[in-house]
Enzyme design. Structure first.
Site, PDB file in Angstrom:
ATOM      1  N   SER A   1       0.735  -1.199   0.125  1.00  0.00           N
ATOM      2  CA  SER A   1       0.158  -0.242  -0.041  1.00  0.00           C
ATOM      3  C   SER A   1       0.780   1.144  -0.151  1.00  0.00           C
ATOM      4  O   SER A   1       2.331   1.268   0.486  1.00  0.00           O
ATOM      5  CB  SER A   1      -1.109   0.161   1.236  1.00  0.00           C
ATOM      6  OG  SER A   1      -1.409   1.033   1.342  1.00  0.00           O
TER       7      SER A   1
ATOM      8  N   TYR B   1      -2.075  -1.498  10.218  1.00  0.00           N
ATOM      9  CA  TYR B   1      -2.563  -1.282   8.975  1.00  0.00           C
ATOM     10  C   TYR B   1      -1.130  -1.167   8.140  1.00  0.00           C
ATOM     11  O   TYR B   1      -0.319  -1.610   7.733  1.00  0.00           O
ATOM     12  CB  TYR B   1      -3.177  -1.039   8.481  1.00  0.00           C
ATOM     13  CG  TYR B   1      -3.208  -0.766   6.843  1.00  0.00           C
ATOM     14  CD1 TYR B   1      -3.631  -1.968   6.378  1.00  0.00           C
ATOM     15  CD2 TYR B   1      -3.428   0.131   6.244  1.00  0.00           C
ATOM     16  CE1 TYR B   1      -4.050  -2.366   5.367  1.00  0.00           C
ATOM     17  CE2 TYR B   1      -3.205  -0.060   4.702  1.00  0.00           C
ATOM     18  CZ  TYR B   1      -3.781  -1.049   3.811  1.00  0.00           C
ATOM     19  OH  TYR B   1      -4.203  -1.933   2.889  1.00  0.00           O
TER      20      TYR B   1
END
Length: 312
Positions: free
Chosen positions: A193, A206
């Protein structure tokens, strides 16, 4: 027999069928099909899944990827048209995805397996079943991920543990180096990401897992590991993607109530990527195949690499 030439690439017309170096392109109505892949004619241009196939030199190009005829196989950026095994813990969604792919590419090219990628034994068994059905893989895409800040261990187990398990399985099963090599080499693409390379305060757990994926990919993408395995490791870091439930799920499992409010306020300010933009970047990453390469994808920007110097 009539022959069409595209900048030196011969497309042979045999009855209602086109042949390219032994590869049969079947005409079904106004559409050409290659191994179940629809090639649509729009004006003077051939379109593949909506992407224009341009004649450049002795090859057809689809979104910049060369489609070369090598023997009886069509090759895209050096990769033969693949069979695909979809593995997901969500059985219904996975089966529906596999059915959609099978409708386009043929049922004999697609398989679905239920798998919890955080479970090493399940992942290994799933790989074995896929290999038995479709043959030896030469590409693994690690894409399973969650953004549960409340259950941090689950997030780490899936986002980091699953990726480590998958990449090490690829090194073990796809290895092409050594007399006892079980595979023919290939590549692993780890989907990280943008928060793996840029700071974002909304999801610290995350972000930590996605940073770990970037570090794993860079390290295992070093020439040392390639010399021992014949397997490359690549990494893609997309920004927020539209038409997915990820943001809503992340807000429901936010780090704290205050962070959830901040996420909701910021959500409308982040321009999301379309799925097609991510697919194009993924194709570019595979096409360029820079071992250890970490490609970042943001809206309104060309994909770019975020790489430190490799250690010698």
């Amino acid at each position: 027999m009539q022959t069409l030439h595209c900048a030196g690439l011969a497309l042979h017309c045999v009855g209602p069928t086109l042949h390219c170096a032994g590869l049969t392109l079947h005409c079904v109505g106004p559409t050409l099909h290659c191994a179940g892949l629809a090639l649509h004619c729009v004006g003077p241009t051939l379109h593949c899944a909506g992407l224009a196939l341009h004649c450049v030199g002795p090859a057809l190009h689809c979104a910049g990827l060369a489609l070369h005829c090598v023997g009886p196989t069509l090759h895209c950026a050096g990769l033969a048209l693949h069979s695909v095994c979809v593995a997901d813990i969500r059985k219904e969604i996975g089966e529906n995805t596999a059915a959609e792919l099978a409708a386009v590419y043929g049922a004999d090219r697609v398989s679905f397996e239920t798998c919890d990628t955080s479970d090493q034994l399940q992942f290994s068994d799933t790989w074995t079943r896929c290999e038995e059905k479709l043959g030896k893989p030469d590409l693994l895409v690690n894409n399973a991920g969650v953004g549960d800040e409340q259950n941090w261990k689950k997030t780490v187990d899936i986002n980091v543990g699953g990726y480590i398990t998958g990449t090490l399985l690829a090194f073990e099963r796809m290895r092409s180096v050594g007399e006892d090599a079980p595979g023919t080499g290939g590549a692993v693409v780890n989907i990280s990401s943008i928060v793996g390379v840029k700071t974002l305060p909304f999801g610290p757990i995350y972000s930590a897992t996605k940073s770990a994926i970037v570090g794993l990919s860079r390290s295992l993408g070093h020439p040392l590991h390639y010399s021992l395995t014949g397997v490359k490791v690549l990494c893609l870091c997309p920004s927020l993607i539209s038409d997915t439930p990820f943001l809503q799920c992340a807000m429901e499992n936010a780090f704290s109530p205050g962070v959830a409010k901040a996420m909701e306020a910021a959500g409308g300010k982040i321009k999301p990527l379309s799925v097609s933009e991510v697919v194009d970047a993924f194709s570019q990453l595979l096409d360029e195949s820079v071992n250890g390469g970490v490609m970042v994808v943001e809206a309104d920007k060309d994909p770019f690499y975020s790489n430190p110097e490799l250690a010698s």
